[in-house]
Design a protein around this motif. Sequence first.
Motif, PDB file in Angstrom:
ATOM      1  N   TYR A  75       5.636  -5.358  -2.407  1.00 43.75           N
ATOM      2  CA  TYR A  75       6.728  -5.583  -1.468  1.00 43.75           C
ATOM      3  C   TYR A  75       7.736  -6.542  -2.096  1.00 43.75           C
ATOM      4  O   TYR A  75       7.383  -7.400  -2.896  1.00 43.75           O
ATOM      5  N   GLN A 113      10.369  -9.426  -0.846  1.00 39.36           N
ATOM      6  CA  GLN A 113      10.760 -10.223   0.306  1.00 39.36           C
ATOM      7  C   GLN A 113      12.037 -10.976  -0.009  1.00 39.36           C
ATOM      8  O   GLN A 113      12.050 -11.892  -0.811  1.00 39.36           O
ATOM      9  N   GLU A 114      13.129 -10.563   0.634  1.00 43.41           N
ATOM     10  CA  GLU A 114      14.418 -11.225   0.421  1.00 43.41           C
ATOM     11  C   GLU A 114      14.823 -12.035   1.634  1.00 43.41           C
ATOM     12  O   GLU A 114      15.343 -13.120   1.522  1.00 43.41           O
ATOM     13  N   LYS A 115      14.656 -11.456   2.786  1.00 38.91           N
ATOM     14  CA  LYS A 115      15.036 -12.117   4.017  1.00 38.91           C
ATOM     15  C   LYS A 115      13.768 -12.328   4.811  1.00 38.91           C
ATOM     16  O   LYS A 115      12.788 -12.814   4.291  1.00 38.91           O
ATOM     17  N   LYS A 116      13.766 -11.967   6.039  1.00 37.98           N
ATOM     18  CA  LYS A 116      12.572 -12.240   6.813  1.00 37.98           C
ATOM     19  C   LYS A 116      11.445 -11.270   6.511  1.00 37.98           C
ATOM     20  O   LYS A 116      10.304 -11.671   6.321  1.00 37.98           O
ATOM     21  N   ALA A 117      11.783  -9.992   6.481  1.00 38.19           N
ATOM     22  CA  ALA A 117      10.727  -8.990   6.399  1.00 38.19           C
ATOM     23  C   ALA A 117      10.604  -8.421   4.991  1.00 38.19           C
ATOM     24  O   ALA A 117      11.578  -7.971   4.420  1.00 38.19           O
ATOM     25  N   PRO A 118       9.421  -8.435   4.418  1.00 36.57           N
ATOM     26  CA  PRO A 118       9.234  -7.785   3.118  1.00 36.57           C
ATOM     27  C   PRO A 118       9.540  -6.296   3.218  1.00 36.57           C
ATOM     28  O   PRO A 118       9.205  -5.649   4.203  1.00 36.57           O
ATOM     29  N   PHE A 167       9.032  -2.515   1.516  1.00 37.52           N
ATOM     30  CA  PHE A 167       8.029  -1.804   0.739  1.00 37.52           C
ATOM     31  C   PHE A 167       8.633  -1.273  -0.554  1.00 37.52           C
ATOM     32  O   PHE A 167       9.733  -0.727  -0.564  1.00 37.52           O
ATOM     33  N   ALA A 185      14.047 -12.649  -5.419  1.00 36.25           N
ATOM     34  CA  ALA A 185      13.243 -12.466  -4.204  1.00 36.25           C
ATOM     35  C   ALA A 185      11.834 -12.959  -4.484  1.00 36.25           C
ATOM     36  O   ALA A 185      11.514 -13.393  -5.598  1.00 36.25           O
ATOM     37  N   ILE A 186      11.012 -12.870  -3.456  1.00 34.42           N
ATOM     38  CA  ILE A 186       9.573 -13.075  -3.647  1.00 34.42           C
ATOM     39  C   ILE A 186       8.932 -11.697  -3.663  1.00 34.42           C
ATOM     40  O   ILE A 186       9.174 -10.889  -2.764  1.00 34.42           O
ATOM     41  N   LEU A 238       5.624  -9.579  -3.376  1.00 40.11           N
ATOM     42  CA  LEU A 238       4.268  -9.688  -2.830  1.00 40.11           C
ATOM     43  C   LEU A 238       3.430  -8.488  -3.245  1.00 40.11           C
ATOM     44  O   LEU A 238       3.912  -7.356  -3.257  1.00 40.11           O
ATOM     45  N   PHE A 265      -3.208 -10.121   1.086  1.00 41.41           N
ATOM     46  CA  PHE A 265      -1.967 -10.373   0.363  1.00 41.41           C
ATOM     47  C   PHE A 265      -2.169 -11.434  -0.701  1.00 41.41           C
ATOM     48  O   PHE A 265      -2.937 -12.386  -0.520  1.00 41.41           O
ATOM     49  N   PRO A 293      -0.254 -14.454  -3.157  1.00 39.54           N
ATOM     50  CA  PRO A 293       0.666 -15.558  -2.823  1.00 39.54           C
ATOM     51  C   PRO A 293       2.124 -15.249  -3.132  1.00 39.54           C
ATOM     52  O   PRO A 293       3.015 -15.981  -2.697  1.00 39.54           O
ATOM     53  N   ARG A 329       7.807 -15.732  -7.049  1.00 41.25           N
ATOM     54  CA  ARG A 329       9.208 -16.026  -6.709  1.00 41.25           C
ATOM     55  C   ARG A 329      10.045 -15.806  -7.956  1.00 41.25           C
ATOM     56  O   ARG A 329       9.924 -16.548  -8.933  1.00 41.25           O
TER      57      ARG A 329
END
Lengths: 111, 116
Positions: free
Chosen positions: A36, A38-43, A45, A85-86, A88, A101, A103, A106
Motif C-alpha cells: 500500500y 499511504q499519502e494522506k489518511k487512507a493507504p 492499494f 509517502a509511507i 506499507l 501490517f 511498520p 517512509r
Amino acid sequence: EDKVVQSPLSLVVHEGDTVTLNCSYEVTNFRSLLWYKQEKKAPTFLFMLTSSGIEKKSGRLSSILDKKELFSILNITATQTGDSAIYLCAVTDNYGQNFVFGPGTRLSVLP
Amino acid sequence: GAGVSQSPSNKVTEKGKDVELRCDPISGHTALYWYRQSLGQGLEFLIYFQGNSAPDKSGLPSDRFSAERTGGSVSTLTIQRTQQEDSAVYLCASSLAVIGGLETQYFGPGTRLLVL
C-alpha cells in the motif's frame, strides 16, 4: 507470532533515483502479500502478490514475491516527488482475512 | 503488547442485526482510523478521529454506520441492520497527531465480520 518487517524504515532520495523497499514476513498459512501507499489518511492499494517469482508491474512501480525466502521487494524507478509517502506491506493468512501490517517505509523524494 | 487491539476478532451475525466493533489504540496516539477491507479489494477508508476535533465521516458508506471515540481513546464502530455486503475485515489504526504531515499508522489485527 506472525510478523512483518520492513526496511529501511526511512529513505531519502533525489528525483530520478531508483529505490527498492523490502518486506520480510513470518506468518502461519500465508496466502498473500499486499503493498500500500499511504499519502494522506487512507493507504491506497498497489499490489497483491500470491505466487513466487511473478513480477507485478504498474508504471514505474514493480513488485515480486519470494515465498521460499519469505520476502518481497517493491521497486520504484525514476522516482518523482509525488512518490513521497509511507509504503506499507501487509500479509494475509490462508483465508485472506487475518492481516498483519509492517511498520512501513517512509520515502522522501527530493527535487 | 502495546499495539492496537481490536475485538472481537471474529463476528458472525444475521442480516438485520446490529453489531459493535471495538478498537483500543496505542496509548498516546491521538489519531484513530477505521477501514474496511473486502475480499480482493483495497482498504476502504471509513472514519477518522483526531483528538477532540469533529470526526471525518466522509468514508462511511451509509447512515447505518456510525462510530464514536470516548475519552479520546477507545473507539467503537457500530453497524445497524447489517447487510450481507457489510461482510468484510474491519481494520483500526492509530497514529500520533497528524498536523501538517504524515504519521505512520499502526494497524490492529482486524475484526472479521460475516453477515449471514
